[in-house]
Design an enzyme around this catalytic site. Structure first.
Site, PDB file in Angstrom:
ATOM      1  N   PHE A 121     117.659  66.680  37.377  1.00 48.51           N
ATOM      2  CA  PHE A 121     117.872  65.789  38.523  1.00 48.51           C
ATOM      3  C   PHE A 121     119.375  65.706  38.802  1.00 48.51           C
ATOM      4  CE2 PHE A 121     114.153  63.105  36.677  1.00 48.51           C
ATOM      5  CZ  PHE A 121     113.232  64.057  37.096  1.00 48.51           C
TER       6      PHE A 121
ATOM      7  N   GLY B 181     121.399  65.953  32.591  1.00 47.46           N
ATOM      8  CA  GLY B 181     120.840  67.237  33.000  1.00 47.46           C
ATOM      9  C   GLY B 181     121.737  68.394  32.614  1.00 47.46           C
TER      10      GLY B 181
ATOM     11  N   TYR C 177     118.933  64.075  33.663  1.00 50.10           N
ATOM     12  CA  TYR C 177     119.411  63.419  34.883  1.00 50.10           C
ATOM     13  C   TYR C 177     120.938  63.392  34.871  1.00 50.10           C
ATOM     14  CZ  TYR C 177     119.451  59.730  38.530  1.00 50.10           C
ATOM     15  OH  TYR C 177     119.644  58.989  39.670  1.00 50.10           O
ATOM     16  N   CYS C 178     121.559  63.940  35.934  1.00 50.79           N
ATOM     17  CA  CYS C 178     123.009  63.903  36.109  1.00 50.79           C
ATOM     18  C   CYS C 178     123.700  64.551  34.895  1.00 50.79           C
ATOM     19  CB  CYS C 178     123.470  62.466  36.344  1.00 50.79           C
ATOM     20  SG  CYS C 178     125.216  62.296  36.801  1.00 50.79           S
ATOM     21  N   LEU C 179     124.623  63.849  34.215  1.00 51.97           N
ATOM     22  CA  LEU C 179     125.275  64.431  33.047  1.00 51.97           C
ATOM     23  C   LEU C 179     124.253  64.775  31.973  1.00 51.97           C
ATOM     24  CD1 LEU C 179     128.368  62.056  32.578  1.00 51.97           C
ATOM     25  CD2 LEU C 179     128.103  63.986  34.113  1.00 51.97           C
TER      26      LEU C 179
END
Length: 578
Positions: free
Chosen positions: A337, A313, A309-311
């Protein structure tokens, strides 16, 4: 006594000065802003043709607006002189069509339009500097929006009249209470309605591994049979993991468990001054790779669905590429994500990233050894100034409304810090130099390539993302030689991901691109794929099932014999670190 070398003394003085300045500039570099402004000013002053055009444009628009304003006082059904930009909902309410508020709103929009014209399209101005100046002009103009003042906001005027002025008195009380909490550094009582372990992050599980950087949580299964391949979720270290385990009704963790998946979650340590030298390699090796090793011992001979998720990811993508380079085949799939891999068009966040800004931020971090939450909050507040600043001021201080608290807002207030070295490496290597997309990113002193990844990929982007714009996330399709299922969902960076089945007004688009497909421009992709009502969690669960093998008995909680005993109950200890 050893004396500090003279260059180090000078550097220390500079760092102290910049750190003190940064407390009052929300972490923005005065030099970076001045450079942008001077670039614009010098070029516009040496463009008499453009200046004449700006004056002529202003006079023509003002003359036409004067005539429109005269008619608007009589005909309140007159078409607006200027229509708000898509996404600008400040003047959408019909009350802004009434005189004199319609004239106030349209006058403000006219000024915004003129200043956008004045700050863009100047020959010779660097694109980055143009974006900074245009953004700064918008922020400055927002100070004077008629929505932000009691006498020019019809909602405030009407409520004050209807309540006999009580709404303004309540707003003043709200302001004084917030000032008290801020000055005394007290927690806001309204934020105490939601608490970790009480009604947040309550899914049962056990911490089965802990090192200085992570706790690995294994969740208790809720079904008799589970898919053979477990799921490992890697959240961003800028956030607490429980955004994916909020309340019971919108917990992604609980949803996956109920669908028959074995779920593991990384909970990141909240770094302090002792962690200043933790770098990207530490987050990779002591984070994801150690978690994979633990899961291999707890669920042996099974591949793993890696989710980021985000960083987290971006880090998961780096891990997958490094594993593919080294012929490490422990992954079954990769899910991302709102994670960027190509940072050439990373949205308005790039306004705060250039050599001057990063050098200034490094000096700020040097003082404490980390980037604290207040320094990070300044940039994000500016990016969403209406949602995070002005709308709250109007709602709580002018209308006198009580702040509305929910689980996502409570999570958002529970932010974390980032170590000096890691944050500097992340911004320079990825945002500034774009090493990952360019094939220059080194893992263990050797470059990695995303084209080496062969496992199927499920990538989610959100329509209103200010942190990872969906067109930037979409670039992943051009960087991989594997099947990519791309989903564009409604909502923003966080609310678009926490999009459980049954959530009202949710929709998404989904398309599959194989390794043989040619490049499809983002806007073409948007036109080719129809919108579907509902939550993207459901097709993702189906995708996980399709890329899994048989059903199996749920694994034991931890594996003490292999060195991974169940240590503590979920949510563990790191999530409580402040």
């Amino acid at each position: 006594m050893t004396r500090m070398p003279l260059p180090e003394i000078k550097n220390s003085i500079d760092r102290v000065i910049h750190a003190i300045e940064g407390r009052y500039t929300s972490g923005l570099s005065p030099a970076s802003l001045t450079l942008a402004y001077m670039d614009w000013l010098i070029h516009v002053s040496h463009s008499p043709g453009k200046m004449n055009e700006m004056v002529e444009n202003g006079l023509r628009k003002f003359s036409a607006f004067t005539l429109w304003a005269a008619r608007a006082g009589i005909d309140q059904d007159a078409a607006p002189f200027i229509r708000s930009l898509p996404g600008d909902r400040r003047f959408n309410d019909p009350v802004w069509k009434r005189f004199p508020y319609n004239v106030m709103a349209q006058s403000f929009l006219l000024q915004e339009q003129w200043w956008h014209y004045a700050t863009t399209g100047i020959p010779g101005v660097a694109k980055h500097h143009e974006n900074v100046v245009s953004f700064a002009a918008r922020q400055w103009l927002d100070l004077f929006s008629p929505t932000n003042y009691p006498l020019t906001n019809p909602h405030v005027v009407e409520k004050a009249i209807n309540t006999g002025g009580q709404s303004l008195m309540q707003g003043m009380q709200n302001l004084l209470e917030d000032m008290q909490h801020s000055l005394l550094e007290e927690p806001d009582p309204d934020s105490q309605a939601f608490a970790v372990g009480k009604n947040l992050a309550c899914t049962p599980g056990k911490v089965v591994y802990r090192n200085r950087l992570i706790e690995l949580i294994q969740y208790t299964p809720t079904t008799d049979k589970v898919t053979a391949e477990p799921v490992l979720i890697t959240p961003a270290w800028i956030m607490k993991y429980y955004i994916l385990d909020l309340s019971e009704h919108n917990s992604m963790v609980r949803y996956l468990l109920d669908k028959g998946h074995t779920v593991f979650m990384i909970s990141w340590h909240n770094p302090d001054a002792r962690d200043r030298d933790l770098g990207m390699s530490d987050y990779l090796n002591r984070g994801i790779m150690e978690a994979l090793k633990a899961i291999n011992a707890i669920v042996p001979e099974r591949k793993i669905h890696l989710v980021g998720y985000c960083l987290g990811g971006t880090l998961a993508t780096i891990a997958a590429a490094a594993m593919a380079r080294d012929n490490d085949d422990r992954l079954q799939s990769l899910t991302l994500f709102t994670a960027q891999t190509d940072f050439t068009e990373a949205g308005e966040l790039m306004l705060f990233i250039d050599e001057s800004q990063l050098s200034y931020m490094e000096d700020m971090m040097w003082e404490k050894g980390y980037l604290d939450t207040q320094q990070m909050a300044g940039a994000f507040t500016l990016l969403r100034s209406y949602d995070l600043l002005w709308s709250r001021i109007v709602s709580e201080y002018l209308l006198g409304e009580s702040p509305r608290q929910n689980d996502l807002m409570s999570w958002n207030a529970d932010s974390t810090r980032m170590p000096y070295r890691m944050h500097s490496e992340y911004l320079r290597r990825l945002f500034l130099n774009n090493d990952l997309a360019s094939g220059r990113f080194l893992v263990n002193d050797r470059p990695i390539s995303l084209r080496d990844i062969r496992v199927p990929v499920f990538c989610v982007a959100t329509q209103k993302d200010h942190v990872a714009p969906w067109r930037s996330v979409y670039k992943l399709n051009d960087l991989m030689n594997t099947e990519v299922t791309f989903v564009l969902t409604s909502g923003g960076h966080n609310a678009g991901i926490v999009s459980e089945p049954g959530h009202p007004r949710r929709h998404y688009q989904l398309g599959i691109q194989t390794a043989e497909d040619k490049h499809i421009p983002a806007d073409d992709w948007l036109q080719r794929h129809e919108s579907r009502e509902g939550s993207w969690w459901e097709p993702w669960n189906q995708w996980l099932d399709q890329h899994s093998t048989e059903k199996a008995e749920p694994p034991a909680m931890g594996n003490a014999e292999a060195g991974y005993p169940a240590i503590d109950p979920a949510p563990g200890n790191y999530v409580f670190e402040r």
